[in-house]
Design an enzyme around this catalytic site. Structure first.
Site, PDB file in Angstrom:
ATOM      1  N   PRO A  40     125.755  74.448  28.926  1.00 12.75           N
ATOM      2  CA  PRO A  40     126.582  75.063  27.882  1.00 12.75           C
ATOM      3  C   PRO A  40     126.063  76.426  27.418  1.00 12.75           C
ATOM      4  O   PRO A  40     126.034  76.723  26.221  1.00 12.75           O
ATOM      5  CB  PRO A  40     126.510  74.025  26.756  1.00 12.75           C
ATOM      6  CG  PRO A  40     125.141  73.435  26.901  1.00 12.75           C
ATOM      7  CD  PRO A  40     124.800  73.474  28.366  1.00 12.75           C
ATOM      8  N   SER A  74     126.393  80.777  27.888  1.00 15.12           N
ATOM      9  CA  SER A  74     127.557  81.635  27.690  1.00 15.12           C
ATOM     10  C   SER A  74     128.552  81.522  28.835  1.00 15.12           C
ATOM     11  O   SER A  74     129.772  81.376  28.620  1.00 15.12           O
ATOM     12  CB  SER A  74     127.108  83.093  27.506  1.00 15.12           C
ATOM     13  OG  SER A  74     126.302  83.523  28.596  1.00 15.12           O
ATOM     14  N   TRP A  75     128.072  81.549  30.091  1.00 20.48           N
ATOM     15  CA  TRP A  75     128.972  81.510  31.243  1.00 20.48           C
ATOM     16  C   TRP A  75     129.573  80.115  31.403  1.00 20.48           C
ATOM     17  O   TRP A  75     130.772  79.972  31.666  1.00 20.48           O
ATOM     18  CB  TRP A  75     128.240  81.962  32.491  1.00 20.48           C
ATOM     19  CG  TRP A  75     129.065  82.244  33.713  1.00 20.48           C
ATOM     20  CD1 TRP A  75     128.696  81.971  34.998  1.00 20.48           C
ATOM     21  CD2 TRP A  75     130.343  82.885  33.806  1.00 20.48           C
ATOM     22  NE1 TRP A  75     129.676  82.391  35.881  1.00 20.48           N
ATOM     23  CE2 TRP A  75     130.697  82.962  35.176  1.00 20.48           C
ATOM     24  CE3 TRP A  75     131.234  83.404  32.864  1.00 20.48           C
ATOM     25  CZ2 TRP A  75     131.897  83.515  35.634  1.00 20.48           C
ATOM     26  CZ3 TRP A  75     132.435  83.962  33.298  1.00 20.48           C
ATOM     27  CH2 TRP A  75     132.754  84.015  34.663  1.00 20.48           C
ATOM     28  N   GLY A  76     128.767  79.085  31.213  1.00 21.03           N
ATOM     29  CA  GLY A  76     129.300  77.735  31.300  1.00 21.03           C
ATOM     30  C   GLY A  76     130.375  77.487  30.254  1.00 21.03           C
ATOM     31  O   GLY A  76     131.413  76.859  30.537  1.00 21.03           O
ATOM     32  N   SER A 113     131.456  89.614  36.392  1.00 17.06           N
ATOM     33  CA  SER A 113     132.019  88.893  35.252  1.00 17.06           C
ATOM     34  C   SER A 113     131.014  88.815  34.115  1.00 17.06           C
ATOM     35  O   SER A 113     129.837  88.529  34.334  1.00 17.06           O
ATOM     36  CB  SER A 113     132.417  87.476  35.683  1.00 17.06           C
ATOM     37  OG  SER A 113     131.354  86.838  36.372  1.00 17.06           O
ATOM     38  N   LYS A 165     121.541  91.547  42.777  1.00 19.03           N
ATOM     39  CA  LYS A 165     122.023  92.607  41.875  1.00 19.03           C
ATOM     40  C   LYS A 165     121.290  92.568  40.542  1.00 19.03           C
ATOM     41  O   LYS A 165     121.188  93.600  39.853  1.00 19.03           O
ATOM     42  CB  LYS A 165     123.539  92.509  41.694  1.00 19.03           C
ATOM     43  CG  LYS A 165     124.061  91.156  41.234  1.00 19.03           C
ATOM     44  CD  LYS A 165     124.087  90.987  39.734  1.00 19.03           C
ATOM     45  CE  LYS A 165     124.550  89.594  39.350  1.00 19.03           C
ATOM     46  NZ  LYS A 165     124.590  89.379  37.892  1.00 19.03           N
ATOM     47  N   ARG A 202     122.166  90.925  30.398  1.00 18.39           N
ATOM     48  CA  ARG A 202     120.822  90.701  29.859  1.00 18.39           C
ATOM     49  C   ARG A 202     119.761  91.315  30.754  1.00 18.39           C
ATOM     50  O   ARG A 202     118.691  91.715  30.281  1.00 18.39           O
ATOM     51  CB  ARG A 202     120.583  89.202  29.648  1.00 18.39           C
ATOM     52  CG  ARG A 202     120.534  88.384  30.901  1.00 18.39           C
ATOM     53  CD  ARG A 202     120.597  86.896  30.630  1.00 18.39           C
ATOM     54  NE  ARG A 202     121.894  86.492  30.129  1.00 18.39           N
ATOM     55  CZ  ARG A 202     122.298  85.227  30.044  1.00 18.39           C
ATOM     56  NH1 ARG A 202     121.483  84.253  30.412  1.00 18.39           N
ATOM     57  NH2 ARG A 202     123.491  84.926  29.594  1.00 18.39           N
ATOM     58  N   ASN A 203     120.026  91.427  32.075  1.00 15.57           N
ATOM     59  CA  ASN A 203     119.072  92.078  32.971  1.00 15.57           C
ATOM     60  C   ASN A 203     118.987  93.573  32.671  1.00 15.57           C
ATOM     61  O   ASN A 203     117.893  94.148  32.636  1.00 15.57           O
ATOM     62  CB  ASN A 203     119.469  91.827  34.428  1.00 15.57           C
ATOM     63  CG  ASN A 203     119.291  90.381  34.831  1.00 15.57           C
ATOM     64  OD1 ASN A 203     118.184  89.936  35.100  1.00 15.57           O
ATOM     65  ND2 ASN A 203     120.385  89.633  34.846  1.00 15.57           N
ATOM     66  N   ILE A 242     117.772  83.402  29.420  1.00 15.75           N
ATOM     67  CA  ILE A 242     117.077  83.580  30.691  1.00 15.75           C
ATOM     68  C   ILE A 242     117.436  84.934  31.295  1.00 15.75           C
ATOM     69  O   ILE A 242     118.609  85.318  31.354  1.00 15.75           O
ATOM     70  CB  ILE A 242     117.446  82.462  31.685  1.00 15.75           C
ATOM     71  CG1 ILE A 242     117.004  81.102  31.136  1.00 15.75           C
ATOM     72  CG2 ILE A 242     116.829  82.725  33.052  1.00 15.75           C
ATOM     73  CD1 ILE A 242     115.514  80.916  31.059  1.00 15.75           C
TER      74      ILE A 242
END
Length: 338
Positions: free
Chosen positions: A10, A12-14, A140, A193, A257-258, A281
């Protein structure tokens, strides 16, 4: 046709993908191992830590028990950090009772083994507990999908029917899915990437401009393609959504975030401090190590990755790393192996 889909993770992407599935009319459960987060999803229909402005569809049910989450699921979507993929897959294999389609939307390489995520899932989930593993990846941001911004990504599997199944699950007026048989290329583009995004963020932190941004993205794509093709990928994949598309969105946005981590490194912050302050992460950090080791073992030249590795793991000065990259011996741009 309405399907039951279990989303594992759960973050952000999930959460954004779970919302899309629910809005497409599917029955959705979302599993996580933090009780307070699942309670928040069920009680308030929010996930404030990851998507503070999102109101989650009330039809989505949060589950703390993995067996309950995946019970009778037609598809199971893994969206957990790369370092947790193997352990969650092992637990899933123990509790699964049917044979769902496995989908993953995580981006990285496993530490030590250097394996792609689909390889780990295929190793840990026996054939009687899965129909196949489909990779869902591309340019995305969860923050944009959550507000129905226009987004296009890829569902990858050699079996066209499986890829088409996932395409149909997710596709709607704001999220368009293309299919692609090149699993290796899609996964490698997705993982690598993040390394280049760290570098792009660092350049911005050093106050370099658009020329430098174009340089690292273009030469970064050359490195991604070089390693991917050496592993068996189709080179055309890297000029598609999961190659240059994902590279653009990750190297140019504050949502990444990267990029944000790299930006802080460029401003002089130490890696431990950056990771402590991110709150999520940063996959590019561990992927840099795995990719550098993999490239070394395959004798593939990846000078940008090597310099970012030295910044992350050998405390190399970021500005000096830029100088060293620029002062390498001259090469021919279109020579694929250089």
């Amino acid at each position: 046709m309405k399907q039951k889909v279990a989303v594992l993770g759960p973050g952000s992407w999930g959460t954004a993908l779970a919302q899309t599935l629910a809005e497409n009319g599917h029955e959705v459960t979302i599993w996580g191992n933090h009780e307070a987060q699942i309670d928040e999803i069920n009680t308030y229909h929010t996930n404030r830590h990851y998507l503070p402005d999102l109101k989650i569809p009330e039809s989505i049910k949060g589950e703390k028990n993995l067996k309950d989450a995946v019970k009778d699921a037609d598809a199971v979507l893994f969206v957990v950090p790369t370092k947790a993929i193997r352990s969650v897959a092992q637990e899933f294999a123990k509790v699964a009772e049917n044979q769902p389609v496995i989908i993953h939307a995580s981006k990285g390489l496993e530490q030590g083994s250097h394996k792609r995520i689909s390889e780990v899932l295929l190793e840990e989930i026996p054939e009687e507990r899965r129909q196949g593993v489909v990779v869902l990846s591309g340019p995305s941001h969860a923050e944009e999908v959550a507000v129905h911004d226009i987004t296009t990504i890829t569902a990858a599997n050699e079996d066209e029917a499986l890829a088409a199944y996932v395409q149909k699950l997710f596709m709607n007026e704001y999220l368009r899915i293309y299919t692609n048989p090149d699993v290796i290329g899609v996964e490698m583009g997705a993982a690598l990437k993040n390394i280049i995004a760290l570098g792009a963020g660092a350049l911005a932190g050093l106050n370099y401009g658009d020329d430098a941004k174009a340089a690292i993205m273009t030469r970064g794509l050359a490195e991604i393609s070089r390693l991917g093709v050496a592993m068996g990928a189709n080179p055309l994949t890297f000029i598609g959504l999961s190659g240059v598309g994902d590279l653009i969105v990750t190297c140019t946005s504050v949502h990444s975030r990267n990029w944000r981590a790299g930006n802080l490194l460029g401003k002089g912050h130490k890696l431990d401090e950056v990771l402590d302050n991110m709150g999520m992460i940063v996959e590019g950090v561990s992927t840099t190590k795995a990719a550098k080791e993999l490239a070394d073992s395959m004798d593939v030249s990846m000078p940008i990755t090597e310099m970012i590795y030295d910044v992350l793991y050998n405390d190399k000065d970021v500005r000096q790393a830029c100088r060293d990259l620029m002062m390498r011996e001259g090469t021919f741009e279109n020579e694929f192996t250089l």
